[in-house]
Design a protein around this motif. Structure first.
Motif, mmCIF file in Angstrom:
data_model
loop_
_atom_site.group_PDB
_atom_site.id
_atom_site.type_symbol
_atom_site.label_atom_id
_atom_site.label_comp_id
_atom_site.label_asym_id
_atom_site.label_seq_id
_atom_site.Cartn_x
_atom_site.Cartn_y
_atom_site.Cartn_z
ATOM 1 N N LYS A 1 -6.367 2.101 -0.038
ATOM 2 C CA LYS A 1 -6.251 1.670 -1.434
ATOM 3 C C LYS A 1 -5.282 0.491 -1.482
ATOM 4 C CE LYS A 1 -6.741 6.256 -3.499
ATOM 5 N NZ LYS A 1 -6.006 7.255 -4.298
ATOM 6 N N LYS A 2 -5.732 -0.602 -2.093
ATOM 7 C CA LYS A 2 -4.914 -1.805 -2.258
ATOM 8 C C LYS A 2 -4.517 -1.950 -3.719
ATOM 9 C CE LYS A 2 -5.179 -3.730 1.875
ATOM 10 N NZ LYS A 2 -4.156 -4.492 2.519
ATOM 11 N N PRO A 3 -3.380 -2.594 -3.998
ATOM 12 C CA PRO A 3 -2.937 -2.761 -5.387
ATOM 13 C C PRO A 3 -3.992 -3.444 -6.263
ATOM 14 C CG PRO A 3 -1.205 -3.381 -3.879
ATOM 15 C CD PRO A 3 -2.437 -3.165 -3.047
ATOM 16 N N ASN A 4 -3.945 -3.141 -7.548
ATOM 17 C CA ASN A 4 -4.874 -3.739 -8.510
ATOM 18 C C ASN A 4 -4.332 -5.071 -9.041
ATOM 19 O OD1 ASN A 4 -2.786 -2.597 -9.958
ATOM 20 N ND2 ASN A 4 -4.069 -1.644 -11.493
ATOM 21 N N VAL A 5 -3.698 -5.833 -8.180
ATOM 22 C CA VAL A 5 -3.123 -7.134 -8.533
ATOM 23 C C VAL A 5 -4.116 -8.226 -8.144
ATOM 24 C CG1 VAL A 5 -1.243 -8.756 -8.077
ATOM 25 C CG2 VAL A 5 -0.771 -6.296 -8.182
ATOM 26 N N ASN A 6 -4.491 -9.040 -9.115
ATOM 27 C CA ASN A 6 -5.368 -10.185 -8.879
ATOM 28 C C ASN A 6 -4.467 -11.419 -8.799
ATOM 29 O OD1 ASN A 6 -6.989 -12.484 -9.286
ATOM 30 N ND2 ASN A 6 -8.483 -11.318 -10.466
ATOM 31 N N MET A 7 -4.348 -11.968 -7.597
ATOM 32 C CA MET A 7 -3.428 -13.088 -7.375
ATOM 33 C C MET A 7 -3.746 -14.290 -8.268
ATOM 34 S SD MET A 7 -1.208 -12.223 -5.070
ATOM 35 C CE MET A 7 -0.629 -13.554 -4.065
ATOM 36 N N PRO B 1 -8.783 0.234 -11.724
ATOM 37 C CA PRO B 1 -8.886 0.876 -10.410
ATOM 38 C C PRO B 1 -8.319 -0.004 -9.291
ATOM 39 C CG PRO B 1 -11.040 0.123 -11.152
ATOM 40 C CD PRO B 1 -10.087 -0.101 -12.286
ATOM 41 N N PHE B 2 -7.896 0.679 -8.234
ATOM 42 C CA PHE B 2 -7.396 -0.020 -7.051
ATOM 43 C C PHE B 2 -8.555 -0.621 -6.274
ATOM 44 C CE2 PHE B 2 -4.171 3.464 -7.512
ATOM 45 C CZ PHE B 2 -3.123 2.642 -7.923
ATOM 46 N N THR C 1 0.846 -1.196 0.000
ATOM 47 C CA THR C 1 0.000 0.000 0.000
ATOM 48 C C THR C 1 0.879 1.243 0.000
ATOM 49 O OG1 THR C 1 -0.072 0.028 2.399
ATOM 50 C CG2 THR C 1 -1.829 -1.178 1.277
ATOM 51 N N GLY C 2 0.244 2.389 -0.124
ATOM 52 C CA GLY C 2 0.966 3.646 -0.019
ATOM 53 C C GLY C 2 1.473 3.848 1.400
ATOM 54 N N SER C 3 2.429 4.735 1.574
ATOM 55 C CA SER C 3 3.009 4.940 2.904
ATOM 56 C C SER C 3 2.323 6.062 3.685
ATOM 57 C CB SER C 3 4.500 5.231 2.776
ATOM 58 O OG SER C 3 4.709 6.329 1.912
ATOM 59 N N THR C 4 1.529 6.865 2.996
ATOM 60 C CA THR C 4 0.826 7.961 3.668
ATOM 61 C C THR C 4 -0.671 7.829 3.426
ATOM 62 O OG1 THR C 4 1.057 9.390 1.725
ATOM 63 C CG2 THR C 4 2.794 9.527 3.394
ATOM 64 N N PRO C 5 -1.486 8.438 4.268
ATOM 65 C CA PRO C 5 -2.941 8.340 4.095
ATOM 66 C C PRO C 5 -3.397 8.799 2.706
ATOM 67 C CG PRO C 5 -2.430 9.261 6.230
ATOM 68 C CD PRO C 5 -1.129 9.169 5.478
ATOM 69 N N GLY C 6 -4.169 7.939 2.050
ATOM 70 C CA GLY C 6 -4.711 8.250 0.731
ATOM 71 C C GLY C 6 -3.743 8.067 -0.425
ATOM 72 N N ALA C 7 -2.490 7.669 -0.129
ATOM 73 C CA ALA C 7 -1.482 7.493 -1.194
ATOM 74 C C ALA C 7 -1.824 6.290 -2.054
ATOM 75 C CB ALA C 7 -0.097 7.323 -0.580
ATOM 76 N N ASP C 8 -1.412 6.351 -3.315
ATOM 77 C CA ASP C 8 -1.648 5.238 -4.227
ATOM 78 C C ASP C 8 -0.718 4.075 -3.888
ATOM 79 O OD1 ASP C 8 -3.613 6.547 -5.593
ATOM 80 O OD2 ASP C 8 -2.360 7.110 -7.294
ATOM 81 N N PRO C 9 -1.230 2.853 -3.978
ATOM 82 C CA PRO C 9 -0.397 1.660 -3.738
ATOM 83 C C PRO C 9 0.355 1.256 -5.005
ATOM 84 C CG PRO C 9 -2.642 0.991 -4.152
ATOM 85 C CD PRO C 9 -2.625 2.502 -4.194
ATOM 86 N N PHE C 10 0.994 0.111 -4.925
ATOM 87 C CA PHE C 10 1.664 -0.464 -6.091
ATOM 88 C C PHE C 10 0.655 -0.652 -7.209
ATOM 89 C CE2 PHE C 10 2.726 -4.289 -8.557
ATOM 90 C CZ PHE C 10 4.001 -3.969 -8.996
ATOM 91 N N ARG C 11 1.056 -0.315 -8.425
ATOM 92 C CA ARG C 11 0.197 -0.513 -9.590
ATOM 93 C C ARG C 11 0.752 -1.682 -10.392
ATOM 94 N NH1 ARG C 11 -3.870 2.168 -11.851
ATOM 95 N NH2 ARG C 11 -3.648 4.053 -10.625
ATOM 96 N N ARG C 12 -0.112 -2.626 -10.719
ATOM 97 C CA ARG C 12 0.260 -3.841 -11.453
ATOM 98 C C ARG C 12 0.979 -3.492 -12.753
ATOM 99 N NH1 ARG C 12 -2.385 -6.796 -15.562
ATOM 100 N NH2 ARG C 12 -1.712 -8.964 -15.566
ATOM 101 N N LYS C 13 2.068 -4.222 -13.021
ATOM 102 C CA LYS C 13 2.820 -4.041 -14.260
ATOM 103 C C LYS C 13 2.298 -5.008 -15.319
ATOM 104 C CE LYS C 13 7.098 -2.408 -12.219
ATOM 105 N NZ LYS C 13 8.537 -2.640 -12.118
ATOM 106 N N THR C 14 2.390 -4.591 -16.556
ATOM 107 C CA THR C 14 1.997 -5.429 -17.687
ATOM 108 C C THR C 14 3.156 -5.481 -18.681
ATOM 109 O OG1 THR C 14 1.050 -3.554 -18.894
ATOM 110 C CG2 THR C 14 -0.444 -4.803 -17.466
ATOM 111 N N ILE C 15 3.120 -6.481 -19.529
ATOM 112 C CA ILE C 15 4.147 -6.618 -20.562
ATOM 113 C C ILE C 15 3.447 -6.974 -21.866
ATOM 114 C CG2 ILE C 15 4.563 -9.044 -20.001
ATOM 115 C CD1 ILE C 15 7.551 -8.508 -20.685
#
Length: 138
Positions: free
Chosen positions: A95-101, A76-77, A36-50
């Motif tokens: 906000k949690k990352p948009n990564v679907n395990m 969206p997150f 997640t982000g390190s501060t309140p409301g910060a964006d988390p990790f965003r999934r990478k694509t190739i």
């Protein structure tokens, strides 16, 4: 024009390189699935694509696979209610990352199988070259 057996190895080698990069991207996504982000409301990790491309290799006389680009997934997150989390906003949402395990694991399996298939092609080509050399010796 290159020797056909050497060309096969070169084509499969390009597949190995691209699948290796794909495995790296998937691993990064899995490792950061809860970052997640390190501060309140910060964006988390965003999934990478190739994404891949085919490119003509004039030496081989065939299409090789390459990497077009490494981008980010703009979906969206996920939002979770966790008021005690350091990255929670004023409403207690994080906000949690948009990564679907599940999707990443399926992609990992596919990339792994593609990597193995290219490796088997190189092994077979090497075996055929060795068989040809043995025939020429005798």
């Amino acid at each position: 024009m290159m020797d056909p057996l050497a060309a096969i190895s070169r084509i499969a080698g390009s597949g190995l390189q691209t699948q290796s990069k794909r495995l790296q991207i998937i691993s990064e996504n899995l490792a950061n699935a809860e970052s997640t982000g390190s501060t309140p409301g910060a964006d988390p990790f965003r999934r990478k694509t190739i994404s891949f491309k085919s490119e003509m290799d004039r030496l081989v006389g065939a299409e090789l696979v390459g990497i077009r680009n490494v981008g980010t997934d703009r979906s969206p997150f996920r939002i979770e209610h966790d008021p005690g989390h350091p990255a929670a906003d004023e409403n207690g949402n994080v906000k949690k990352p948009n990564v679907n395990m599940l999707m990443e694991m399926a992609d990992l399996r596919e990339a792994n199988r593609s990597y193995e298939a290219n490796l088997q092609i190189i092994k077979k080509a090497r075996s055929m070259v060795n068989a040809t050399i043995d025939l020429l010796r005798n």
